[in-house]
Design a protein around this motif. Structure first.
Motif, PDB file in Angstrom:
ATOM      1  N   ARG A 151      -0.678  -4.011  15.534  1.00 54.62           N
ATOM      2  CA  ARG A 151      -1.342  -2.989  14.714  1.00 54.62           C
ATOM      3  C   ARG A 151      -0.347  -1.964  14.181  1.00 54.62           C
ATOM      4  N   LEU A 152       0.629  -1.640  15.023  1.00 56.20           N
ATOM      5  CA  LEU A 152       1.650  -0.704  14.565  1.00 56.20           C
ATOM      6  C   LEU A 152       2.463  -1.293  13.420  1.00 56.20           C
ATOM      7  N   ALA A 153       2.755  -2.600  13.509  1.00 53.25           N
ATOM      8  CA  ALA A 153       3.481  -3.250  12.418  1.00 53.25           C
ATOM      9  C   ALA A 153       2.653  -3.263  11.139  1.00 53.25           C
ATOM     10  N   GLN A 154       1.345  -3.524  11.324  1.00 56.63           N
ATOM     11  CA  GLN A 154       0.471  -3.485  10.156  1.00 56.63           C
ATOM     12  C   GLN A 154       0.416  -2.101   9.542  1.00 56.63           C
ATOM     13  N   LEU A 155       0.299  -1.085  10.410  1.00 54.04           N
ATOM     14  CA  LEU A 155       0.281   0.292   9.906  1.00 54.04           C
ATOM     15  C   LEU A 155       1.580   0.644   9.195  1.00 54.04           C
ATOM     16  N   ASN A 156       2.698   0.190   9.787  1.00 56.30           N
ATOM     17  CA  ASN A 156       3.991   0.462   9.150  1.00 56.30           C
ATOM     18  C   ASN A 156       4.083  -0.224   7.781  1.00 56.30           C
ATOM     19  N   THR A 157       3.548  -1.461   7.720  1.00 61.52           N
ATOM     20  CA  THR A 157       3.564  -2.177   6.447  1.00 61.52           C
ATOM     21  C   THR A 157       2.698  -1.464   5.410  1.00 61.52           C
ATOM     22  N   ILE A 158       1.488  -1.084   5.844  1.00 67.21           N
ATOM     23  CA  ILE A 158       0.594  -0.361   4.939  1.00 67.21           C
ATOM     24  C   ILE A 158       1.214   0.967   4.522  1.00 67.21           C
ATOM     25  N   TYR A 159       1.820   1.641   5.464  1.00 65.78           N
ATOM     26  CA  TYR A 159       2.431   2.945   5.208  1.00 65.78           C
ATOM     27  C   TYR A 159       3.562   2.819   4.184  1.00 65.78           C
ATOM     28  N   ALA A 160       4.344   1.727   4.379  1.00 69.28           N
ATOM     29  CA  ALA A 160       5.490   1.565   3.488  1.00 69.28           C
ATOM     30  C   ALA A 160       5.085   1.081   2.113  1.00 69.28           C
ATOM     31  N   SER A 161       4.064   0.213   2.030  1.00 68.56           N
ATOM     32  CA  SER A 161       3.677  -0.382   0.750  1.00 68.56           C
ATOM     33  C   SER A 161       2.479   0.292   0.112  1.00 68.56           C
ATOM     34  N   ALA A 162       2.024   1.399   0.638  1.00 67.91           N
ATOM     35  CA  ALA A 162       0.864   2.080   0.070  1.00 67.91           C
ATOM     36  C   ALA A 162       1.159   2.532  -1.361  1.00 67.91           C
ATOM     37  N   PRO A 163       0.197   2.391  -2.297  1.00 65.19           N
ATOM     38  CA  PRO A 163       0.427   2.814  -3.683  1.00 65.19           C
ATOM     39  C   PRO A 163       0.503   4.322  -3.833  1.00 65.19           C
TER      40      PRO A 163
END
Length: 822
Positions: free
Chosen positions: A143-155
């Motif tokens: 989940r942390l990896a997903q959050l980091n991915t979302i955080y980094a790729s958020a528009p």
């Protein structure tokens, strides 16, 4: 705090050193099962050699080690069962000691078994807990990896700052919005990282920290990195972040870039304002200026303006330009200064955007010119009319500038809408001018009809009065010819009036054909003066003619050119109060001859000068009414001068200051005079009177009878017909030498009658004369095609007919007598 950290560190080191041992044992299962028989042998040996027996403590230690070391649940239970069996064997096989009660052996072995199974159960529970923890840790990591991915790729931009307003984390989107990398922000305060926005955003952070409530959708405005002239707009939301105990850890920020939306809104408002400006525009120049100013201020550029392109002369002109902080470029420039590539694209309707004139291959060769103009970057939006480049919208900057797609699109839209508005204004102006011209023409038509009616009533009234007087018996006549003279003058006046109308009509429809020939201008001037002399003498004017002794030749129609100067002289005589003075001056200026007709007449007001040569235009109608005329004379002068390759102009110092008309005509070169046409003197014509057989055909009986009587008085034999069929039948019986046919006869018109006569053997050599009220060139061409030899226009003078008959060949050959057009 430091002591606790060191103890924890030592404990972690011991645990870390033991774990590899257990792991090595667990991974080698054969080693564990080897320890079981060794433990059994060791227990029996110790029972033999020791009086009390250390079997139980050894079994405790061995069992605990085995249970803890084994990794799987099955192995742990199997090891505990094995240890339990060994303990039971030990109880039965160990020799009893006399001093130790038996219940002690039972308790010791029972405690050993209980300890083994207690450790086994605890080990199994610990393993379950470890498995659950590992699973939870795995899920948490995912989940942390997903959050980091979302955080980094958020528009949208995301960041977290602590209570000291120091950046703890920031994603790529927010860092890119500010033109930096994420590492630049980490560890820095908001003021250190973005000093230009600190005053605005720190207030929002403090508000969240102080109140603990979020701040939603606050608009923040800043500059775009690398494009200092453009603004960036962001919509920021600030959310407080608490730990489990409710303590505020910091503020999480979500930033949405709304620059494009704001620019689109601003462009929309700009285009709406532009539409209003266009809608209320009444003048093309003011519209172009207003659009240039509005677009320049909206885009914040150095220059903006429209240019007019003169492709024929390879130049463009800047009438007005928007230039807030730089010198104006108003003036005319060679079109090639914009570079051939730019001009070629503009002529094909393509917009050109140059970010740097120094580095763009399309303009690099013309850098010096652009530097002189103070232009480093520009965009050209062409405007075409009928596929030709006539104008363009140019937006320029004094520094290098990368034009965005939005700016180029906006410039194109503005150019297109403005050009449509310009074309609409041009058409509206043309429509208004056309409407005004039609109204003026309609007004002048009414005035002309009224004037024509007036001009026709006067001579007709005189003719009627003369006829009435001649019918009254017993009235003595002092001069028996006075009535005939009056009628003759009035008929001549009506004839000239009609001729002028026909001339104007033919010239207007380009049907008038000039019979050009080399002419001595002095002869033409003399003929015009002779024709106008009676009117000039009647008004008691003095005429002064000044001409050079050298002959000046022009290639012109003798009759029409004489008409030009006669009309000017008559006009001067009519509009000059008696007694007056008229000057006629002829002088040659290079390859042009200038004829000036000046008078001391009523003059022309300045506002009337542009309309003097308009059809039916008369300046002073009160004066004109008394002098007569339809306002055709100056129109004929202007049109005939133009048909001769010249022009005419008018000058006047004002009312009652006289006027001057100046005619410019091209001079015929001396070389052309050698090709002058030589008349054929051997045509065999006779002018002697002789009796001819003449047929007169006209559906107007009185006209036919009067002409017949005149012809009979000259000794001719005449017969009359009143329609086309009767004319053909009479010609077949009468076999006349000459037939005068009206064209508009009933039953069979004059054209068909002439064709039928020509088809007969006896009609081949007959002289056919058309007599008609239609005198246009097309009518003359039709009569010629029908077989007529001459065309006379009503009212034709009897002398003209006699002159034509005098040229009739005695031998009947009509080839030379034909094609007379009178």
């Amino acid at each position: 705090m430091p002591t606790d950290r060191s103890q924890t560190s030592r404990h972690s080191g011991q645990t870390t050193s033991v774990k590899p041992l257990f792991s090595a044992i667990a991974t080698h299962g054969w080693l564990i099962w080897l320890l079981v028989p060794l433990l059994l042998v060791f227990m029996f040996v110790t029972d033999i050699w020791t009086p009390i027996g250390p079997a139980l403590p050894v079994s405790y230690i061995a069992g605990l080690l085995l249970v803890v070391a084994l990794p799987g649940t099955r192995e742990k239970i199997l090891a505990a069962a094995t240890c339990t069996i060994l303990t039971i064997f030990n109880y039965f096989l160990s020799p009893p000691m006399p001093d130790v009660p038996s219940w002690i052996y039972i308790v010791n072995h029972g405690l050993a078994v209980l300890m083994i199974w207690t450790v086994t159960i605890l080990g199994l529970r610990h393993r379950q807990v470890q498995e659950v923890m590992r699973e939870n840790e795995r899920v948490a990591n995912e989940r942390l990896a997903q959050l980091n991915t979302i955080y980094a790729s958020a528009p949208v931009g995301l960041c977290f700052v602590d209570r000291d307003l120091r950046y703890v984390s920031i994603n790529d989107a927010l860092a890119e919005m500010n033109g930096r990398s994420p590492d630049y922000f980490l560890g820095k305060t908001v003021r250190d990282a973005m000093p230009e926005l600190a005053d605005t955003v720190e207030a929002h952070y403090r508000r969240v920290i102080d109140t603990g409530y979020p701040v939603i959708d606050e608009e923040v405005q800043g500059v775009i990195p690398g494009r200092l002239k453009e603004r960036r707009y962001s919509l920021c939301s600030y959310y407080p972040v608490h730990n489990e105990s409710g303590e505020l850890l910091g503020v999480n920020v979500a930033v949405q870039d709304i620059t494009r939306r704001k620019e689109a809104e601003a462009d929309t408002l700009f285009l709406l304002d532009l539409g209003e400006c266009i809608r209320f525009a009444a003048n093309t120049d003011e519209l172009l200026w207003a659009v240039a100013v509005a677009l320049g201020e909206h885009l914040k550029v150095s220059r903006c303006g429209f240019i007019e392109v003169d492709a024929e002369h390879d130049r463009f002109t800047v009438q007005r330009d928007y230039h807030p902080h730089v010198p104006s470029l108003v003036g005319s420039y060679p079109l090639s200064a914009l570079s051939p590539s730019v001009i070629s694209a503009a002529r094909s309707g393509q917009t050109t955007a140059i970010a740097d004139v120094d580095g763009d291959e399309r303009t690099v060769e013309y850098v010096k010119t652009y530097r002189q103009l103070g232009v480093s970057a520009f965009t050209v939006a062409p405007m075409l009319r009928d596929g030709k480049l006539v104008s363009a919208l140019i937006v320029a900057a004094t520094d290098r500038y990368q034009w965005s797609e939005r700016e180029i699109g906006l410039i194109n839209v503005v150019a297109e809408r403005t050009w449509l508005a310009v074309e609409k204004l041009r058409l509206d102006n043309a429509l208004r001018e056309s409407d005004a011209a039609l109204r003026d023409a309609d007004r002048r038509k009414d005035e002309f009809l009224a004037t024509l009616a007036h001009e026709l009533r006067n001579p007709l009234s005189l003719i009627r009065n003369v006829v009435t007087l001649e019918r009254i018996p017993g009235i003595p006549e002092s001069d028996p010819h006075w009535g005939h003279d009056i009628i003759d003058r009035q008929v001549n006046y009506l004839t000239r009036l009609t001729d002028d109308l026909f001339d104007v009509s033919r010239i207007t429809r380009e049907k008038l054909v000039l019979q050009r020939e080399p002419l001595n201008l002095a002869e033409v001037i003399g003929a015009a003066v002779e024709s106008s002399r009676p009117l000039i003498d009647q008004r008691h004017h003095e005429l002064t003619v000044t001409m050079s002794q050298d002959s000046v030749y022009v290639e012109a129609d003798r009759v029409r050119l004489t008409q030009v100067f006669m009309n000017l002289l008559n006009n001067a005589a009519k509009y000059t109060p008696s007694p007056g003075h008229i000057w006629l001056n002829v002088e040659q200026a290079g390859d042009t001859v200038v004829v000036r007709v000046k008078d001391t007449g009523i003059g022309i007001a300045p506002e009337n000068l542009p309309h003097v040569f308009d059809l039916f235009y008369q300046v002073d109608r009160s004066f004109t009414r008394s002098e007569g005329g339809l306002g055709l004379g100056l129109t004929l002068v202007h049109r005939l001068a133009g048909m001769h390759g010249g022009n005419v102009e008018v000058r006047s110092d004002g009312v009652n200051r006289g006027s001057e008309f100046i005619v410019h005509l091209p001079v015929l070169p001396y070389e052309s005079l050698q090709e002058r046409f030589e008349e054929d003197s051997g045509n065999g014509y006779t002018t002697g009177n002789r009796c001819r057989r003449i047929l007169v055909a006209d559906d107007f009986p009185q006209s036919a009878e009067i002409l017949a009587r005149l012809l009979r008085q000259d000794g001719n034999e005449v017969q009359v017909a009143q329609d086309g069929i009767e004319a053909v039948e009479t010609a077949a019986q009468f076999r006349p030498d000459v037939a005068v046919l009206d064209l508009a006869m009933p039953k069979l018109n004059g054209y068909e009658a002439a064709r039928m006569i020509r088809e007969q053997p006896w009609g081949k050599r007959m002289l056919l004369i058309a007599l008609s009220g239609w005198g246009h060139q097309l009518d003359r061409q039709r009569t010629k095609e029908a077989g007529f030899d001459a065309h006379l226009t009503k009212p034709a003078k009897y002398e003209t007919l006699m002159e034509l008959l005098a040229h009739l060949p005695e031998d009947g050959q009509l080839a030379a007598a034909r094609s007379h057009e009178l």
